[in-house]
Design a protein around this motif. Structure first.
Motif, PDB file in Angstrom:
ATOM      1  N   ASP A  27     -32.178   4.724 -45.103  1.00 38.46           N
ATOM      2  CA  ASP A  27     -31.517   4.537 -46.387  1.00 38.46           C
ATOM      3  C   ASP A  27     -30.928   5.858 -46.855  1.00 38.46           C
ATOM      4  O   ASP A  27     -31.350   6.934 -46.401  1.00 38.46           O
ATOM      5  N   PRO A  28     -29.940   5.806 -47.766  1.00 37.27           N
ATOM      6  CA  PRO A  28     -29.414   7.053 -48.331  1.00 37.27           C
ATOM      7  C   PRO A  28     -30.540   7.911 -48.902  1.00 37.27           C
ATOM      8  O   PRO A  28     -31.437   7.415 -49.594  1.00 37.27           O
ATOM      9  N   GLY A  29     -30.517   9.201 -48.560  1.00 38.84           N
ATOM     10  CA  GLY A  29     -31.545  10.123 -49.024  1.00 38.84           C
ATOM     11  C   GLY A  29     -32.681  10.320 -48.047  1.00 38.84           C
ATOM     12  O   GLY A  29     -33.477  11.265 -48.197  1.00 38.84           O
ATOM     13  N   ASP A  30     -32.788   9.439 -47.018  1.00 37.03           N
ATOM     14  CA  ASP A  30     -33.833   9.599 -46.006  1.00 37.03           C
ATOM     15  C   ASP A  30     -33.505  10.773 -45.091  1.00 37.03           C
ATOM     16  O   ASP A  30     -32.338  11.034 -44.777  1.00 37.03           O
ATOM     17  N   ALA A  31     -34.556  11.460 -44.631  1.00 45.48           N
ATOM     18  CA  ALA A  31     -34.374  12.587 -43.716  1.00 45.48           C
ATOM     19  C   ALA A  31     -34.181  12.090 -42.289  1.00 45.48           C
ATOM     20  O   ALA A  31     -34.723  11.045 -41.905  1.00 45.48           O
ATOM     21  N   ILE A  32     -33.394  12.829 -41.502  1.00 46.87           N
ATOM     22  CA  ILE A  32     -33.295  12.553 -40.076  1.00 46.87           C
ATOM     23  C   ILE A  32     -34.168  13.576 -39.347  1.00 46.87           C
ATOM     24  O   ILE A  32     -34.569  14.578 -39.945  1.00 46.87           O
ATOM     25  N   PRO A  33     -34.522  13.340 -38.087  1.00 48.27           N
ATOM     26  CA  PRO A  33     -35.391  14.280 -37.370  1.00 48.27           C
ATOM     27  C   PRO A  33     -34.840  15.704 -37.372  1.00 48.27           C
ATOM     28  O   PRO A  33     -33.634  15.918 -37.526  1.00 48.27           O
ATOM     29  N   SER A  34     -35.712  16.661 -37.163  1.00 48.14           N
ATOM     30  CA  SER A  34     -35.325  18.075 -37.165  1.00 48.14           C
ATOM     31  C   SER A  34     -34.426  18.402 -35.979  1.00 48.14           C
ATOM     32  O   SER A  34     -34.368  17.660 -34.996  1.00 48.14           O
ATOM     33  N   VAL A  63     -26.038  14.983 -45.292  1.00 53.63           N
ATOM     34  CA  VAL A  63     -26.122  16.095 -46.230  1.00 53.63           C
ATOM     35  C   VAL A  63     -27.122  17.092 -45.677  1.00 53.63           C
ATOM     36  O   VAL A  63     -28.246  16.726 -45.326  1.00 53.63           O
ATOM     37  N   ARG A  64     -26.704  18.354 -45.572  1.00 54.48           N
ATOM     38  CA  ARG A  64     -27.595  19.403 -45.083  1.00 54.48           C
ATOM     39  C   ARG A  64     -28.097  20.202 -46.281  1.00 54.48           C
ATOM     40  O   ARG A  64     -27.297  20.716 -47.075  1.00 54.48           O
ATOM     41  N   GLU A  65     -29.415  20.294 -46.437  1.00 57.02           N
ATOM     42  CA  GLU A  65     -30.018  21.056 -47.529  1.00 57.02           C
ATOM     43  C   GLU A  65     -30.774  22.237 -46.941  1.00 57.02           C
ATOM     44  O   GLU A  65     -31.694  22.053 -46.139  1.00 57.02           O
ATOM     45  N   HIS A  66     -30.375  23.424 -47.359  1.00 54.65           N
ATOM     46  CA  HIS A  66     -30.952  24.643 -46.802  1.00 54.65           C
ATOM     47  C   HIS A  66     -32.468  24.682 -47.016  1.00 54.65           C
ATOM     48  O   HIS A  66     -32.976  24.506 -48.127  1.00 54.65           O
ATOM     49  N   GLY A  67     -33.194  24.891 -45.933  1.00 59.40           N
ATOM     50  CA  GLY A  67     -34.639  24.999 -46.005  1.00 59.40           C
ATOM     51  C   GLY A  67     -35.372  23.673 -46.039  1.00 59.40           C
ATOM     52  O   GLY A  67     -36.602  23.645 -45.967  1.00 59.40           O
ATOM     53  N   ARG A  68     -34.634  22.566 -46.135  1.00 63.59           N
ATOM     54  CA  ARG A  68     -35.280  21.253 -46.216  1.00 63.59           C
ATOM     55  C   ARG A  68     -34.951  20.362 -45.035  1.00 63.59           C
ATOM     56  O   ARG A  68     -35.739  19.540 -44.621  1.00 63.59           O
ATOM     57  N   GLY A  69     -33.724  20.475 -44.508  1.00 60.07           N
ATOM     58  CA  GLY A  69     -33.346  19.636 -43.383  1.00 60.07           C
ATOM     59  C   GLY A  69     -32.075  18.855 -43.643  1.00 60.07           C
ATOM     60  O   GLY A  69     -31.245  19.243 -44.470  1.00 60.07           O
ATOM     61  N   ALA A  73     -26.474  10.727 -46.290  1.00 60.23           N
ATOM     62  CA  ALA A  73     -25.701  10.901 -47.517  1.00 60.23           C
ATOM     63  C   ALA A  73     -25.651   9.600 -48.322  1.00 60.23           C
ATOM     64  O   ALA A  73     -25.874   8.512 -47.780  1.00 60.23           O
ATOM     65  N   PRO A  74     -25.357   9.682 -49.611  1.00 68.04           N
ATOM     66  CA  PRO A  74     -25.168   8.467 -50.411  1.00 68.04           C
ATOM     67  C   PRO A  74     -24.035   7.622 -49.825  1.00 68.04           C
ATOM     68  O   PRO A  74     -23.111   8.156 -49.191  1.00 68.04           O
ATOM     69  N   GLU A  75     -24.115   6.324 -50.017  1.00 66.80           N
ATOM     70  CA  GLU A  75     -23.078   5.444 -49.487  1.00 66.80           C
ATOM     71  C   GLU A  75     -21.735   5.768 -50.129  1.00 66.80           C
ATOM     72  O   GLU A  75     -21.649   6.098 -51.311  1.00 66.80           O
ATOM     73  N   LYS A  76     -20.667   5.641 -49.333  1.00 71.11           N
ATOM     74  CA  LYS A  76     -19.338   5.890 -49.864  1.00 71.11           C
ATOM     75  C   LYS A  76     -18.884   4.728 -50.743  1.00 71.11           C
ATOM     76  O   LYS A  76     -19.248   3.577 -50.526  1.00 71.11           O
ATOM     77  N   ILE A  77     -18.086   5.053 -51.751  1.00 69.66           N
ATOM     78  CA  ILE A  77     -17.478   4.035 -52.585  1.00 69.66           C
ATOM     79  C   ILE A  77     -16.325   3.428 -51.798  1.00 69.66           C
ATOM     80  O   ILE A  77     -15.448   4.140 -51.309  1.00 69.66           O
ATOM     81  N   THR A  78     -16.324   2.128 -51.658  1.00 72.86           N
ATOM     82  CA  THR A  78     -15.327   1.461 -50.822  1.00 72.86           C
ATOM     83  C   THR A  78     -14.303   0.738 -51.673  1.00 72.86           C
ATOM     84  O   THR A  78     -14.653  -0.016 -52.580  1.00 72.86           O
ATOM     85  N   GLN A  79     -13.027   0.980 -51.399  1.00 79.74           N
ATOM     86  CA  GLN A  79     -11.929   0.263 -52.043  1.00 79.74           C
ATOM     87  C   GLN A  79     -11.195  -0.523 -50.976  1.00 79.74           C
ATOM     88  O   GLN A  79     -10.669   0.047 -50.021  1.00 79.74           O
ATOM     89  N   GLU A  80     -11.190  -1.856 -51.096  1.00 78.32           N
ATOM     90  CA  GLU A  80     -10.498  -2.692 -50.132  1.00 78.32           C
ATOM     91  C   GLU A  80      -9.124  -3.051 -50.679  1.00 78.32           C
ATOM     92  O   GLU A  80      -8.992  -3.552 -51.797  1.00 78.32           O
ATOM     93  N   LEU A  81      -8.093  -2.762 -49.894  1.00 80.46           N
ATOM     94  CA  LEU A  81      -6.728  -3.059 -50.318  1.00 80.46           C
ATOM     95  C   LEU A  81      -6.350  -4.448 -49.841  1.00 80.46           C
ATOM     96  O   LEU A  81      -6.040  -4.661 -48.666  1.00 80.46           O
TER      97      LEU A  81
END
Length: 280
Positions: A27-34, A63-69, A73-81
């Motif tokens: 889910d958005p905000g979950d960490a991925i392996p090191s 999203v890369r956070e220094h010292g944390r991993g 990223a949050p889901e992108k806002i989608t606009q369908e044309l």
């Protein structure tokens, strides 16, 4: 290179695909392996791994956070044309959209905006700068220019709540009919980065739109800057023959439509200049 070897580009692509597959179960905000565990699992060097991660960070997927991993990223806002024949606007982008006024004043149109709106450079226009937010998160900076004579009683409340085109119609008698819009890639300036809460020179989408009323008169010129890391455009194309239409004309003979696309009433085709716009 032998058939069993992988070059740096293919290795990076393999790492990228592996991380994307991991992200599908997160889910958005979950960490991925090191980095260390990913390098060991994929048997690649740290520079190769970082190159793939850098691509995903630049694309707004990680999203890369220094010292944390590294985190999803949050889901992108989608606009369908997609065409909407009941209204000028296309289906709204996802999320709850709100507006915050940055500037609201009456000024002279100037040469450039005057040409856009077919006004004298000295003619008065209403200039509005507003921050567009989705679920409370800054998403875009919008600059509106409207001939002052059309909206003498336009209020700040109308610009911060509700749909602007509905306000123009219901309160000011302005009946918008069509819009021509262009979309192109750009980067944010230092001032824009501060407002949007992103790094300087981050990728962005520049929307430029000229709106006309039912008599063909220009009533609004807008240019907007949308965050490239959080906003994406999805276009629905209709391919092949229309159902029940054996005489459909192939698109090769129609300028601006890719080969193999048969025009239909509901089809939307990517062109250099579109006739739809982003959420209001």
């Amino acid at each position: 290179m032998s058939a069993g070897e992988s070059g740096p580009v293919l290795k990076r692509e393999r790492v990228r695909d592996h991380i994307l597959e991991l992200m599908e179960s997160l889910d958005p905000g979950d960490a991925i392996p090191s980095e260390r565990s990913l390098c060991a699992a994929l048997q690649v060097s740290r520079p190769t791994l970082r190159a793939a991660v850098d691509e995903l960070v630049a694309a707004g997927l990680l999203v890369r956070e220094h010292g944390r991993g590294m985190f999803v990223a949050p889901e992108k806002i989608t606009q369908e044309l997609v065409s909407d024949h009941q209204a000028m606007v296309v289906p709204r982008a996802s999320g709850v959209w709100t507006s915050h006024l940055l500037e609201f004043t009456t000024i002279a149109a100037g040469a450039r905006v005057g040409r856009k709106l077919h006004l004298s450079p000295a003619a008065e226009i209403v200039y509005v700068a507003r921050l567009r937010l989705v679920d409370g998160v800054p998403m875009a900076i919008e600059h509106l220019h409207i001939p002052a004579g059309l909206v003498p009683s336009l209020s700040a409340q109308e610009l911060e709540t509700g749909d602007l085109y509905e306000h123009l119609h219901d309160r000011h008698g302005v009946r918008v009919s069509e819009a021509v819009q262009t979309i192109e890639p750009t980067v944010v300036s230092q001032a824009e980065a501060k407002i949007l809460g992103v790094p300087h020179l981050s990728p962005a989408l520049l929307f430029e739109r000229l709106t006309s009323d039912t008599e063909g008169q220009a009533v609004e010129y807008v240019h907007s800057l949308y965050r490239g890391d959080r906003y994406r455009i999805v276009t629905r194309l209709t391919l092949g023959r229309a159902a029940g239409d054996e005489q459909a004309t192939p698109a090769q003979s129609i300028p601006g439509i890719p080969p193999g696309v048969f025009p239909q009433q509901e089809a939307v085709v990517l062109t250099a200049q579109g006739d739809v716009h982003a959420d209001r």
